[in-house]
Design a protein around this motif. Structure first.
Motif, PDB file in Angstrom:
ATOM      1  N   ILE A 159       0.837  -1.199   0.000  1.00 36.51           N
ATOM      2  CA  ILE A 159       0.000   0.000   0.000  1.00 36.51           C
ATOM      3  C   ILE A 159       0.871   1.248   0.000  1.00 36.51           C
ATOM      4  O   ILE A 159       0.607   2.199  -0.744  1.00 36.51           O
ATOM      5  N   ARG A 160       1.921   1.250   0.796  1.00 42.94           N
ATOM      6  CA  ARG A 160       2.830   2.397   0.846  1.00 42.94           C
ATOM      7  C   ARG A 160       3.495   2.631  -0.507  1.00 42.94           C
ATOM      8  O   ARG A 160       3.617   3.770  -0.961  1.00 42.94           O
ATOM      9  N   GLU A 161       3.907   1.564  -1.168  1.00 39.89           N
ATOM     10  CA  GLU A 161       4.531   1.682  -2.491  1.00 39.89           C
ATOM     11  C   GLU A 161       3.548   2.264  -3.507  1.00 39.89           C
ATOM     12  O   GLU A 161       3.914   3.112  -4.317  1.00 39.89           O
ATOM     13  N   TRP A 162       2.280   1.826  -3.450  1.00 42.81           N
ATOM     14  CA  TRP A 162       1.274   2.350  -4.376  1.00 42.81           C
ATOM     15  C   TRP A 162       1.048   3.831  -4.113  1.00 42.81           C
ATOM     16  O   TRP A 162       0.950   4.617  -5.054  1.00 42.81           O
ATOM     17  N   ILE A 163       0.973   4.222  -2.850  1.00 42.31           N
ATOM     18  CA  ILE A 163       0.760   5.635  -2.513  1.00 42.31           C
ATOM     19  C   ILE A 163       1.942   6.474  -2.982  1.00 42.31           C
ATOM     20  O   ILE A 163       1.760   7.578  -3.502  1.00 42.31           O
ATOM     21  N   ILE A 164       3.161   5.970  -2.829  1.00 43.17           N
ATOM     22  CA  ILE A 164       4.346   6.706  -3.288  1.00 43.17           C
ATOM     23  C   ILE A 164       4.312   6.880  -4.805  1.00 43.17           C
ATOM     24  O   ILE A 164       4.643   7.941  -5.325  1.00 43.17           O
ATOM     25  N   ASP A 165       3.888   5.844  -5.532  1.00 45.60           N
ATOM     26  CA  ASP A 165       3.842   5.929  -6.991  1.00 45.60           C
ATOM     27  C   ASP A 165       2.688   6.785  -7.499  1.00 45.60           C
ATOM     28  O   ASP A 165       2.737   7.291  -8.619  1.00 45.60           O
ATOM     29  N   HIS A 166       1.628   6.938  -6.718  1.00 46.38           N
ATOM     30  CA  HIS A 166       0.426   7.658  -7.156  1.00 46.38           C
ATOM     31  C   HIS A 166       0.048   8.735  -6.140  1.00 46.38           C
ATOM     32  O   HIS A 166      -1.073   8.753  -5.629  1.00 46.38           O
TER      33      HIS A 166
ATOM     34  N   LEU B 170      -0.493  12.102  -6.383  1.00 44.90           N
ATOM     35  CA  LEU B 170      -1.566  13.031  -6.726  1.00 44.90           C
ATOM     36  C   LEU B 170      -2.918  12.339  -6.798  1.00 44.90           C
ATOM     37  O   LEU B 170      -3.937  12.923  -6.416  1.00 44.90           O
ATOM     38  N   ARG B 171      -2.948  11.121  -7.268  1.00 48.55           N
ATOM     39  CA  ARG B 171      -4.203  10.370  -7.293  1.00 48.55           C
ATOM     40  C   ARG B 171      -4.698  10.130  -5.867  1.00 48.55           C
ATOM     41  O   ARG B 171      -5.890  10.233  -5.587  1.00 48.55           O
ATOM     42  N   THR B 172      -3.781   9.844  -4.966  1.00 47.01           N
ATOM     43  CA  THR B 172      -4.139   9.629  -3.564  1.00 47.01           C
ATOM     44  C   THR B 172      -4.702  10.905  -2.952  1.00 47.01           C
ATOM     45  O   THR B 172      -5.728  10.872  -2.265  1.00 47.01           O
ATOM     46  N   VAL B 173      -4.057  12.031  -3.199  1.00 43.58           N
ATOM     47  CA  VAL B 173      -4.533  13.304  -2.664  1.00 43.58           C
ATOM     48  C   VAL B 173      -5.894  13.650  -3.275  1.00 43.58           C
ATOM     49  O   VAL B 173      -6.805  14.126  -2.576  1.00 43.58           O
ATOM     50  N   GLY B 174      -6.081  13.403  -4.562  1.00 43.35           N
ATOM     51  CA  GLY B 174      -7.370  13.663  -5.218  1.00 43.35           C
ATOM     52  C   GLY B 174      -8.489  12.809  -4.639  1.00 43.35           C
ATOM     53  O   GLY B 174      -9.604  13.301  -4.403  1.00 43.35           O
ATOM     54  N   CYS B 175      -8.211  11.552  -4.400  1.00 41.82           N
ATOM     55  CA  CYS B 175      -9.222  10.666  -3.791  1.00 41.82           C
ATOM     56  C   CYS B 175      -9.536  11.100  -2.369  1.00 41.82           C
ATOM     57  O   CYS B 175     -10.692  11.042  -1.941  1.00 41.82           O
TER      58      CYS B 175
ATOM     59  N   ALA C 282      -3.425  19.075   4.331  1.00 41.52           N
ATOM     60  CA  ALA C 282      -2.769  18.138   5.241  1.00 41.52           C
ATOM     61  C   ALA C 282      -2.199  16.947   4.472  1.00 41.52           C
ATOM     62  O   ALA C 282      -1.082  16.484   4.752  1.00 41.52           O
ATOM     63  N   ALA C 283      -2.940  16.454   3.487  1.00 43.59           N
ATOM     64  CA  ALA C 283      -2.464  15.327   2.675  1.00 43.59           C
ATOM     65  C   ALA C 283      -1.244  15.727   1.848  1.00 43.59           C
ATOM     66  O   ALA C 283      -0.291  14.944   1.711  1.00 43.59           O
ATOM     67  N   LEU C 284      -1.252  16.925   1.280  1.00 43.06           N
ATOM     68  CA  LEU C 284      -0.096  17.400   0.517  1.00 43.06           C
ATOM     69  C   LEU C 284       1.122  17.574   1.407  1.00 43.06           C
ATOM     70  O   LEU C 284       2.244  17.246   1.011  1.00 43.06           O
ATOM     71  N   ALA C 285       0.913  18.071   2.619  1.00 37.45           N
ATOM     72  CA  ALA C 285       2.029  18.200   3.564  1.00 37.45           C
ATOM     73  C   ALA C 285       2.568  16.817   3.932  1.00 37.45           C
ATOM     74  O   ALA C 285       3.789  16.619   4.021  1.00 37.45           O
ATOM     75  N   GLY C 286       1.683  15.858   4.119  1.00 40.01           N
ATOM     76  CA  GLY C 286       2.119  14.492   4.403  1.00 40.01           C
ATOM     77  C   GLY C 286       2.883  13.884   3.244  1.00 40.01           C
ATOM     78  O   GLY C 286       3.908  13.225   3.436  1.00 40.01           O
ATOM     79  N   ALA C 287       2.405  14.102   2.014  1.00 38.95           N
ATOM     80  CA  ALA C 287       3.096  13.591   0.835  1.00 38.95           C
ATOM     81  C   ALA C 287       4.476  14.238   0.699  1.00 38.95           C
ATOM     82  O   ALA C 287       5.452  13.566   0.342  1.00 38.95           O
TER      83      ALA C 287
END
Length: 96
Positions: A11-18, A20-25, A63-68
């Motif tokens: 899951i962490r690898e998918w979030i790292i690769d995506h 902006l998609r994660t932040v959009g969702c 907050a999500a962008l700061a986390g990313a």
């Protein structure tokens, strides 16, 4: 235990690769949840409900962008990932 760690790593690898998609969702789920919450409150005008939902989703997105950004900084600092994205080849970056 090992299975849950493997799933977390995937899951962490998918979030790292995506990122902006994660932040959009996250934004979409935040605004949807906030609209649902505000609609349950009687006595508010529709425009106020929409403005509140937008503000809640905006705060969640920041907050999500700061986390990313923190994850990206940590990965680059520790050398956990490559410096360039997979679709960019480093040998082609400095050519004129």
């Amino acid at each position: 235990m090992a299975e849950s760690q493997k799933k977390f790593a995937e899951i962490r690898e998918w979030i790292i690769d995506h990122k902006l998609r994660t932040v959009g969702c996250l934004w979409l789920s935040g605004i949807s949840g906030s609209i649902a919450y505000n609609w349950s409150k009687p006595g508010m005008k529709t425009s106020v409900r929409i403005i509140h939902a937008r503000l809640h989703a905006q705060a969640l997105t920041l907050a999500a962008l700061a986390g990313a950004a923190a994850v990206e900084y940590y990965d680059h600092k520790t050398g956990a990932t490559d410096r360039y994205p997979k679709f960019l080849k480093p040998e082609n970056l400095n050519k004129d």
